[in-house]
Design an enzyme around this catalytic site. Structure first.
Site, PDB file in Angstrom:
ATOM      1  N   HIS A 232     -41.238 -14.414  -7.434  1.00  0.00           N
ATOM      2  CA  HIS A 232     -40.740 -14.095  -8.781  1.00  0.00           C
ATOM      3  C   HIS A 232     -40.289 -12.625  -8.872  1.00  0.00           C
ATOM      4  O   HIS A 232     -39.199 -12.325  -9.329  1.00  0.00           O
ATOM      5  CB  HIS A 232     -41.839 -14.381  -9.805  1.00  0.00           C
ATOM      6  CG  HIS A 232     -41.500 -13.973 -11.195  1.00  0.00           C
ATOM      7  ND1 HIS A 232     -40.550 -14.623 -11.938  1.00  0.00           N
ATOM      8  CD2 HIS A 232     -41.966 -12.953 -11.965  1.00  0.00           C
ATOM      9  CE1 HIS A 232     -40.451 -14.036 -13.131  1.00  0.00           C
ATOM     10  NE2 HIS A 232     -41.290 -13.020 -13.166  1.00  0.00           N
TER      11      HIS A 232
ATOM     12  N   TYR B 269     -48.064 -21.137  -4.902  1.00  0.00           N
ATOM     13  CA  TYR B 269     -47.588 -22.310  -5.644  1.00  0.00           C
ATOM     14  C   TYR B 269     -46.370 -22.997  -5.018  1.00  0.00           C
ATOM     15  O   TYR B 269     -45.844 -23.948  -5.581  1.00  0.00           O
ATOM     16  CB  TYR B 269     -47.278 -21.927  -7.102  1.00  0.00           C
ATOM     17  CG  TYR B 269     -46.275 -20.805  -7.262  1.00  0.00           C
ATOM     18  CD1 TYR B 269     -44.911 -21.060  -7.298  1.00  0.00           C
ATOM     19  CD2 TYR B 269     -46.690 -19.479  -7.352  1.00  0.00           C
ATOM     20  CE1 TYR B 269     -43.990 -20.042  -7.432  1.00  0.00           C
ATOM     21  CE2 TYR B 269     -45.785 -18.437  -7.486  1.00  0.00           C
ATOM     22  CZ  TYR B 269     -44.434 -18.723  -7.526  1.00  0.00           C
ATOM     23  OH  TYR B 269     -43.527 -17.705  -7.642  1.00  0.00           O
TER      24      TYR B 269
ATOM     25  N   ARG C 190     -34.820 -19.919  -6.350  1.00  0.00           N
ATOM     26  CA  ARG C 190     -35.023 -18.512  -5.969  1.00  0.00           C
ATOM     27  C   ARG C 190     -35.810 -18.495  -4.659  1.00  0.00           C
ATOM     28  O   ARG C 190     -36.901 -19.057  -4.575  1.00  0.00           O
ATOM     29  CB  ARG C 190     -35.685 -17.726  -7.109  1.00  0.00           C
ATOM     30  CG  ARG C 190     -37.167 -17.654  -7.104  1.00  0.00           C
ATOM     31  CD  ARG C 190     -37.726 -16.725  -8.150  1.00  0.00           C
ATOM     32  NE  ARG C 190     -38.806 -17.310  -8.901  1.00  0.00           N
ATOM     33  CZ  ARG C 190     -39.999 -17.572  -8.425  1.00  0.00           C
ATOM     34  NH1 ARG C 190     -40.292 -17.298  -7.175  1.00  0.00           N
ATOM     35  NH2 ARG C 190     -40.923 -18.104  -9.195  1.00  0.00           N
TER      36      ARG C 190
HETATM   37  C1  LIG Z   1     -41.374 -13.831 -24.583  1.00  0.00           C
HETATM   38  C2  LIG Z   1     -41.965 -13.717 -23.200  1.00  0.00           C
HETATM   39  N1  LIG Z   1     -43.032 -14.459 -22.877  1.00  0.00           N
HETATM   40  C3  LIG Z   1     -43.577 -14.369 -21.654  1.00  0.00           C
HETATM   41  C4  LIG Z   1     -43.059 -13.505 -20.723  1.00  0.00           C
HETATM   42  C5  LIG Z   1     -43.689 -13.389 -19.351  1.00  0.00           C
HETATM   43  N2  LIG Z   1     -42.794 -13.933 -18.322  1.00  0.00           N
HETATM   44  C6  LIG Z   1     -42.053 -13.093 -17.573  1.00  0.00           C
HETATM   45  S1  LIG Z   1     -41.093 -13.918 -16.496  1.00  0.00           S
HETATM   46  C7  LIG Z   1     -41.669 -15.417 -16.997  1.00  0.00           C
HETATM   47  C8  LIG Z   1     -41.144 -16.694 -16.373  1.00  0.00           C
HETATM   48  C9  LIG Z   1     -39.687 -16.899 -16.649  1.00  0.00           C
HETATM   49  O1  LIG Z   1     -39.157 -17.946 -15.908  1.00  0.00           O
HETATM   50  P1  LIG Z   1     -37.656 -18.386 -16.003  1.00  0.00           P
HETATM   51  O2  LIG Z   1     -37.171 -18.319 -17.418  1.00  0.00           O
HETATM   52  O3  LIG Z   1     -37.544 -19.696 -15.337  1.00  0.00           O
HETATM   53  O4  LIG Z   1     -36.844 -17.260 -15.237  1.00  0.00           O
HETATM   54  P2  LIG Z   1     -36.887 -16.857 -13.706  1.00  0.00           P
HETATM   55  O5  LIG Z   1     -37.883 -15.731 -13.595  1.00  0.00           O
HETATM   56  O6  LIG Z   1     -37.276 -18.052 -12.909  1.00  0.00           O
HETATM   57  O7  LIG Z   1     -35.516 -16.382 -13.392  1.00  0.00           O
HETATM   58  C10 LIG Z   1     -42.637 -15.257 -18.000  1.00  0.00           C
HETATM   59  C11 LIG Z   1     -43.361 -16.368 -18.647  1.00  0.00           C
HETATM   60  C12 LIG Z   1     -41.932 -12.731 -21.100  1.00  0.00           C
HETATM   61  N3  LIG Z   1     -41.334 -11.885 -20.273  1.00  0.00           N
HETATM   62  N4  LIG Z   1     -41.404 -12.861 -22.343  1.00  0.00           N
END
Ligand SMILES: Cc1ncc(C[n+]2csc(CCOP(=O)(O)OP(=O)(O)O)c2C)c(N)n1
Length: 379
Positions: free
Chosen positions: A278, A287, A274
């Site tokens: 975020h 980071y 990406r």
């Molecule tokens: C069950 C849950 N735990 C924690 C979160 C907080 N959270 C939001 S985005 C994220 C990171 C997700 O990363 P990834 O799955 O790699 O997806 P990306 O954002 O990189 O597309 C977290 C931990 C959440 N939304 N849902």
């Protein structure tokens, strides 16, 4: 006998697996590809369907502009939040194109572009992220589940739908989109286990963009690749270059067809990146190093496609111009629509929460009604 002594398992217990008479001989290999599957930049690209290439290219260009415009709208305060898929457009458009119209897509919050590429109105796809309403589009009519914010909860939903379709004798396939961070969630494991045990017609696409917000993949998983995780559940795992739209499309199409013809689920890991933070609320400089981003820009999905199309004489200025014009028209429509605030009914907050409103909810609704009336009278 030590715990490492497995001789007692040499003869499989009858019935431990329905066909447990010997080693698996499935045509689909369980072990994932040794290196990411690629088409663009390899001799295989010469065999790619020119119409598919042109369609992928057009969607990539329009999708990039969609990502840019939505990000700009957050800066202007017109859109509450936008998790951009800039850099990940190849996964998004290929996912949508690998499905039949009557299949189901189960997206995460980063997959707005996959939803749009599937045919959902680009503005309706942003309604939730604007904070105006839940979902914003009709999931049943579009066969596209709501953008899912709790990580990985869309995965068991996809399995449930796929299994239900199978029980009904329909040949529907469900595709669940996840991030690398989503694979650390319990829901991910439960979904894959159920999918394999039930032989459900479902495909899981993990877009491994290296980070779960600020947490790098090395802090999430010790597996050689995320595709390896498929092996433990008993389904094929594929590893693909997530910035090569043709490769992602090929791997997903194969997995979707296997699922449709009774071959069960597949886990696909797409290696991508990406480019943006975020979300607009994140500062990625905390980071990530600029050099890392620069290296991935060299492997940009649109660049890879353009290089191939120009090199083979399949892209001239007229075609490129047509894609740009379509992208600009969409961006202009987004700006015009988001320029004005929509008329919203605050009382809709209370609708669709429970079939029968609870007493607490009824009290809150009455309180809001009183406040709105008082505001009206004070005008
Ligand atoms: C069950 C849950 N735990 C924690 C979160 C907080 N959270 C939001 S985005 C994220 C990171 C997700 O990363 P990834 O799955 O790699 O997806 P990306 O954002 O990189 O597309 C977290 C931990 C959440 N939304 N849902």
């Amino acid at each position: 006998m030590t715990v490492l002594d497995h001789r007692h398992l040499a003869a499989p217990v009858p019935g431990w697996r329905p066909d447990a008479t010997g080693p698996r001989t499935d045509p689909a290999p369980l072990l994932p590809d040794e290196s990411p599957h690629r088409v663009l930049g390899t001799p295989a690209a010469e065999k790619a369907d020119p119409e598919l290439l042109a369609e992928l290219y057009r969607r990539l260009v329009v999708g990039r502009r969609y990502n840019q415009q939505a990000t700009t709208l957050t800066k202007q305060g017109r859109l509450a939040v936008y998790p951009a898929s800039t850099g990940q457009e190849a996964c998004q458009v290929a996912a949508a194109l690998a499905l039949r119209q009557d299949d189901w897509l189960f997206p995460s919050y980063r997959d707005t572009l996959a939803v749009v590429s599937r045919g959902v109105d680009p503005l309706e796809a942003l309604t939730l992220l604007r904070g105006n309403a839940h979902t914003g589009y009709d999931p049943k009519a579009t066969r596209t589940a709501p953008l899912c914010t709790p990580l990985a909860t869309q995965a068991p939903h996809a399995v449930g739908l796929a299994y239900a379709a199978q029980l009904r004798g329909e040949d529907t396939v469900a595709l669940a989109l996840l991030g690398d961070g989503g694979t650390s969630e319990g829901d991910f494991h439960e979904a894959l286990n159920f999918a394999a045990v039930l032989n459900a017609p479902v495909v899981f696409l993990v877009q491994n963009n290296g980070y779960a917000i600020s947490v790098p993949l090395t802090r999430q998983s010790a597996a050689p690749t995320l595709a390896h995780k498929a092996v433990g559940y008993g389904m094929p795992g594929r590893l693909v270059d997530g910035n090569d739209a043709v490769a992602v499309h090929a791997v997903l199409t194969e997995a979707v067809e296997r699922a449709r013809s009774g071959g069960g689920p597949t886990l696909v890991e797409a290696l991508t990146y990406r480019i943006e933070a975020h979300t607009n609320a994140d500062d990625a400089t905390r980071y990530r190093q600029d050099e890392e981003i620069a290296a991935w820009r060299e492997h940009d999905p649109i660049l890879l496609m353009e290089r191939h199309l120009r090199g083979t004489g399949q892209l001239d200025d007229r075609l490129a111009q047509a894609a740009t014009e379509e992208a600009e028209a969409l961006a202009a429509r987004m700006r015009a629509e988001f320029h004005t605030d929509p008329e919203l009914d605050p009382m809709s907050l209370f609708a669709h929460v429970y079939a029968e409103p609870t007493q607490q909810l009824a009290e809150q609704a009455a309180q809001l009604t009183a406040e709105l009336d008082a505001e009206e009278q004070a005008r």
